[in-house]
Design a protein around this motif. Structure first.
Motif, PDB file in Angstrom:
ATOM      1  N   ALA A 163      22.593 -19.793  47.183  1.00  0.00           N
ATOM      2  CA  ALA A 163      23.169 -20.756  46.555  1.00  0.00           C
ATOM      3  C   ALA A 163      24.683 -21.229  47.127  1.00  0.00           C
ATOM      4  O   ALA A 163      25.755 -20.417  46.574  1.00  0.00           O
ATOM      5  N   ASN A 164      24.550 -21.449  48.332  1.00  0.00           N
ATOM      6  CA  ASN A 164      25.781 -21.530  48.943  1.00  0.00           C
ATOM      7  C   ASN A 164      26.404 -23.009  49.276  1.00  0.00           C
ATOM      8  O   ASN A 164      27.088 -23.297  49.963  1.00  0.00           O
ATOM      9  N   ALA A 165      25.636 -24.102  48.396  1.00  0.00           N
ATOM     10  CA  ALA A 165      26.191 -25.390  48.891  1.00  0.00           C
ATOM     11  C   ALA A 165      26.368 -25.950  47.286  1.00  0.00           C
ATOM     12  O   ALA A 165      25.778 -25.494  46.460  1.00  0.00           O
ATOM     13  N   ARG A 166      27.204 -27.098  47.374  1.00  0.00           N
ATOM     14  CA  ARG A 166      27.570 -27.632  46.311  1.00  0.00           C
ATOM     15  C   ARG A 166      27.447 -29.151  46.231  1.00  0.00           C
ATOM     16  O   ARG A 166      27.577 -29.633  47.410  1.00  0.00           O
ATOM     17  N   LEU A 198      33.914 -22.442  43.234  1.00  0.00           N
ATOM     18  CA  LEU A 198      33.789 -22.437  41.953  1.00  0.00           C
ATOM     19  C   LEU A 198      35.102 -22.663  40.836  1.00  0.00           C
ATOM     20  O   LEU A 198      36.190 -22.091  41.038  1.00  0.00           O
ATOM     21  N   ALA A 247      31.757 -17.207  33.496  1.00  0.00           N
ATOM     22  CA  ALA A 247      31.544 -18.305  32.591  1.00  0.00           C
ATOM     23  C   ALA A 247      32.067 -18.166  31.165  1.00  0.00           C
ATOM     24  O   ALA A 247      32.362 -18.971  30.574  1.00  0.00           O
ATOM     25  N   ILE A 257      35.708 -19.377  31.399  1.00  0.00           N
ATOM     26  CA  ILE A 257      35.776 -20.597  31.598  1.00  0.00           C
ATOM     27  C   ILE A 257      35.405 -21.470  30.061  1.00  0.00           C
ATOM     28  O   ILE A 257      36.080 -22.314  29.910  1.00  0.00           O
ATOM     29  N   TYR A 316      17.420 -16.519  34.349  1.00  0.00           N
ATOM     30  CA  TYR A 316      18.130 -15.312  34.724  1.00  0.00           C
ATOM     31  C   TYR A 316      17.474 -14.292  33.915  1.00  0.00           C
ATOM     32  O   TYR A 316      17.032 -13.241  34.684  1.00  0.00           O
ATOM     33  N   GLY A 357      37.627 -23.599  35.014  1.00  0.00           N
ATOM     34  CA  GLY A 357      37.870 -24.027  33.735  1.00  0.00           C
ATOM     35  C   GLY A 357      39.036 -25.183  33.719  1.00  0.00           C
ATOM     36  O   GLY A 357      39.035 -26.147  34.668  1.00  0.00           O
ATOM     37  N   LEU A 405      22.128 -17.730  40.342  1.00  0.00           N
ATOM     38  CA  LEU A 405      21.975 -18.140  38.966  1.00  0.00           C
ATOM     39  C   LEU A 405      23.320 -18.010  38.209  1.00  0.00           C
ATOM     40  O   LEU A 405      23.774 -18.830  37.417  1.00  0.00           O
ATOM     41  N   MET A 406      23.886 -16.972  38.617  1.00  0.00           N
ATOM     42  CA  MET A 406      25.082 -16.448  37.762  1.00  0.00           C
ATOM     43  C   MET A 406      26.262 -17.540  38.242  1.00  0.00           C
ATOM     44  O   MET A 406      27.173 -18.072  37.562  1.00  0.00           O
ATOM     45  N   ARG A 407      26.060 -17.942  39.521  1.00  0.00           N
ATOM     46  CA  ARG A 407      26.982 -18.923  40.226  1.00  0.00           C
ATOM     47  C   ARG A 407      26.824 -20.299  39.422  1.00  0.00           C
ATOM     48  O   ARG A 407      27.845 -20.979  39.049  1.00  0.00           O
ATOM     49  N   ALA A 413      29.534 -24.082  33.128  1.00  0.00           N
ATOM     50  CA  ALA A 413      30.569 -23.707  32.389  1.00  0.00           C
ATOM     51  C   ALA A 413      31.752 -24.313  32.679  1.00  0.00           C
ATOM     52  O   ALA A 413      32.430 -25.181  31.933  1.00  0.00           O
ATOM     53  N   ASN A 414      32.229 -24.516  33.942  1.00  0.00           N
ATOM     54  CA  ASN A 414      33.352 -25.406  34.221  1.00  0.00           C
ATOM     55  C   ASN A 414      33.149 -26.929  33.996  1.00  0.00           C
ATOM     56  O   ASN A 414      33.930 -27.423  33.738  1.00  0.00           O
ATOM     57  N   THR A 463      29.648 -27.937  53.293  1.00  0.00           N
ATOM     58  CA  THR A 463      30.097 -28.136  51.807  1.00  0.00           C
ATOM     59  C   THR A 463      30.642 -26.999  51.263  1.00  0.00           C
ATOM     60  O   THR A 463      31.980 -26.762  50.841  1.00  0.00           O
ATOM     61  N   GLY A 464      30.088 -25.733  51.670  1.00  0.00           N
ATOM     62  CA  GLY A 464      30.486 -24.550  51.343  1.00  0.00           C
ATOM     63  C   GLY A 464      30.275 -24.432  49.507  1.00  0.00           C
ATOM     64  O   GLY A 464      29.638 -25.270  49.074  1.00  0.00           O
ATOM     65  N   ILE A 465      30.999 -23.319  49.074  1.00  0.00           N
ATOM     66  CA  ILE A 465      30.998 -23.341  47.607  1.00  0.00           C
ATOM     67  C   ILE A 465      32.071 -22.943  46.953  1.00  0.00           C
ATOM     68  O   ILE A 465      33.050 -22.140  47.689  1.00  0.00           O
ATOM     69  N   VAL A 491      18.925 -22.032  33.579  1.00  0.00           N
ATOM     70  CA  VAL A 491      19.668 -21.231  34.281  1.00  0.00           C
ATOM     71  C   VAL A 491      19.684 -19.742  33.204  1.00  0.00           C
ATOM     72  O   VAL A 491      19.119 -18.763  33.847  1.00  0.00           O
ATOM     73  N   VAL A 512      25.009 -27.091  41.899  1.00  0.00           N
ATOM     74  CA  VAL A 512      24.729 -26.163  43.019  1.00  0.00           C
ATOM     75  C   VAL A 512      23.574 -26.396  43.752  1.00  0.00           C
ATOM     76  O   VAL A 512      22.362 -26.780  42.926  1.00  0.00           O
ATOM     77  N   VAL A 572      28.090 -22.334  25.626  1.00  0.00           N
ATOM     78  CA  VAL A 572      28.190 -21.884  26.797  1.00  0.00           C
ATOM     79  C   VAL A 572      28.757 -20.391  26.825  1.00  0.00           C
ATOM     80  O   VAL A 572      27.844 -19.495  27.404  1.00  0.00           O
ATOM     81  N   MET A 603      23.108 -13.930  28.935  1.00  0.00           N
ATOM     82  CA  MET A 603      22.866 -13.383  30.002  1.00  0.00           C
ATOM     83  C   MET A 603      23.174 -12.101  30.478  1.00  0.00           C
ATOM     84  O   MET A 603      22.602 -11.259  31.270  1.00  0.00           O
ATOM     85  N   MET A 646      25.658 -20.921  36.553  1.00  0.00           N
ATOM     86  CA  MET A 646      26.081 -20.725  35.165  1.00  0.00           C
ATOM     87  C   MET A 646      27.791 -20.843  35.161  1.00  0.00           C
ATOM     88  O   MET A 646      28.200 -21.847  34.271  1.00  0.00           O
ATOM     89  N   GLN A 647      28.174 -20.542  36.137  1.00  0.00           N
ATOM     90  CA  GLN A 647      29.693 -20.622  36.204  1.00  0.00           C
ATOM     91  C   GLN A 647      30.092 -22.120  36.418  1.00  0.00           C
ATOM     92  O   GLN A 647      31.108 -22.889  35.943  1.00  0.00           O
ATOM     93  N   VAL A 648      29.337 -23.136  37.108  1.00  0.00           N
ATOM     94  CA  VAL A 648      29.560 -24.307  37.581  1.00  0.00           C
ATOM     95  C   VAL A 648      29.143 -25.183  36.399  1.00  0.00           C
ATOM     96  O   VAL A 648      30.042 -26.048  35.976  1.00  0.00           O
TER      97      VAL A 648
END
Lengths: 261, 234
Positions: free
Chosen positions: B59-62, A68, A3, A6, B211, A71, B15-17, B23-24, A64-66, B207, B39, A246, A253, B19-21
């Protein structure tokens, strides 16, 4: 902790947006200037769990999978091709282009460059040149004893003399156009160069199919709209602040993690 | 069996994941045609000791949120926005891809391409070549030059809505596509990103706090175990 990176890409993108806005605002009164716009696109996606991964013995799959996202990146800074308004100057050699087309000038190197800035001048040897002194193609020379110059909508340049009632045709200004004007390479001083992306130059006379007309005694203003640029600036600034937030949250965190004994 | 720590750990990495989503999403606040992602946490059961079972977080689905974004007027001849459901279809070296980012420009060869140079495809699936003249786009996707129609831009949707996958360059890989009906096209506009800053920031705070809560729990779990070991070790 991706993050952090990103958010950094987001901040970089917004920073670039501010750069583009400030360049536009700096050129608010540049003759023939067209505003630029920054476009963005998302970066690559990291596949953590591929869709279609089998998750149970009976063949259950992840629908759907994941993935990430990583950015944002700048996709293009493109020229906004809109006609600026015309302002009357009354100058004999001021021509504004109404519609599409560029005036072709010859650089000292002999290469051709293109401009929408029609504030032309007469050089010491009587040639029609741009305000930077580059000759305008196809070289037209104004005789010393010419009383006044008239340029019509089709680019024909006439000279009037003291003892003659009939004007004399000196030549005709041409216009250049490209299939992709946004692909022209800007070289500063209102000049553009042909590039691989712009496509080859097509020359024609003003008023022909696909070309604009010339208007003597007018100049095209910059097409920068101050109100729009300022709203863009506000958006970019807030976007930058959000991405900075962010960054802070991701950092906190991380610090929560490091404080666990 | 000490599982409290492990259960918390699955939640923490999820939660880390997330957070990345988030952020994106925020990084793409001003990417035209971007669609925000979320997520989904699901339960993950493990057989525990003594015949019980343990739920873990996974957290494996989006979800790709396909809500319409706002519109910005750009005035560009080749800036198209879709109002309603559907996507533009572009050709990339990897195959056909869907996109909502409608900023096109004629290439050196005169075909309409995206900023990355991918050609836009019409309703028949062929690239669009632009003639000279005044270009106008009708609401149904018909492109005309000086009032003469020359192409019709098609709108497409994936056959399986769940198959939509983000790809770099504001593109989606949608698998098999079919023509989409009911949407209208606008010229001189671009669709903004549909990321809502307020929602994203509130999600981000959630999040972050969750965390920190998890980390606090791990902290106390650590103290508890330490206490047990010290008491038993006397």
């Amino acid at each position: 902790m991706k993050a952090l990176q990103i958010a950094a890409t987001g901040m970089t993108a917004q920073q670039m947006r501010v750069d583009v806005v400030s360049h536009n605002l700096a050129n608010m009164s540049t003759t023939g200037f067209n505003a630029r716009r920054a476009d963005f696109a998302d970066l690559m996606y990291q596949q953590l769990a591929r869709p279609g991964t089998v998750t149970a013995e009976d063949g259950t799959m992840l629908p759907t999978g994941i993935q990430l996202g990583m950015g944002v990146r700048p996709a293009a800074v493109s020229v906004v091709l809109s006609q600026g308004s015309l302002s009357q100057t009354g100058g004999d050699l001021d021509v504004a282009i109404e519609g599409r087309g560029y005036i072709e000038v010859t650089l000292p190197s002999g290469a051709a460059a293109y401009t929408r800035d029609g504030s032309l001048r007469r050089s010491a040897d009587g040639e029609i040149v741009t305000s930077d002194g580059y000759p305008v193609a196809p070289g037209i020379t104004i005789p010393d004893d010419a009383r006044s110059i008239s340029i019509n909508a089709n680019g024909e340049v006439y000279a009037y003399f003291l003892n003659q009632t009939q004007p004399q045709l000196l030549g005709q200004l041409g216009l250049a156009s490209f299939s992709n004007e946004k692909g022209l390479e800007a070289m500063g001083s209102n000049l553009f160069l042909e590039s691989a992306a712009s496509g080859p130059v097509q020359t024609g006379t003003p008023g022909a199919e696909g070309f604009g007309t010339l208007r003597q005694g007018y100049l095209e203003d910059s097409s920068v709209d101050a109100v729009r640029e300022v709203t863009e600036l506000i958006k970019a600034q807030r976007g930058y602040e959000l991405n900075a937030k962010v960054l802070t949250a991701a950092d906190q965190m991380l610090s929560a993690t490091t404080q666990v004994r | 069996m000490e599982t409290g720590g492990y259960v918390t750990l699955t939640r923490q990495s999820g939660l880390m994941r997330e957070m990345q989503v988030v952020a994106n999403n925020i990084a793409n606040l001003s990417t035209a045609g971007f669609r925000r992602e979320g997520v989904v946490f699901s339960e993950y059961l493990r057989q525990g000791g003594e015949g019980g079972s343990i739920s873990m977080a996974n957290a494996n689905a989006r979800v790709v949120d396909l809500t319409q974004g706002g519109m910005s007027t750009t005035g560009g001849t080749f800036d198209f926005a879709i109002q309603g459901d559907g996507f533009f279809l572009v050709n990339t070296p990897q195959g056909q891809r869907l996109t909502r980012a409608g900023s096109f420009t004629p290439s050196a060869q005169g075909t309409l391409v995206t900023p990355d140079g991918n050609p836009l495809l019409d309703a028949g699936g062929t690239p669009v070549t632009v003639p000279a003249g005044q270009i106008a786009l009708a609401a149904d996707g018909t492109l005309s030059a000086n009032g003469q129609p020359f192409a019709r831009i098609g709108l497409w949707a994936p056959v399986d809505p769940l198959a939509l996958r983000h790809q770099s360059g504001t593109l989606f890989d949608g698998g098999a596509v079919q023509p989409a009906e009911g949407a209208t096209l606008l010229q001189g506009m671009l669709e903004d990103s549909n990321v809502d800053p307020v929602t994203e920031v509130s999600r981000m705070i959630e999040v972050q706090r969750a965390y920190e809560l998890g980390q606090g729990f791990l902290d106390r779990e650590d103290e508890r175990l330490r206490g047990v070991i010290q008491t038993l070790g006397r």
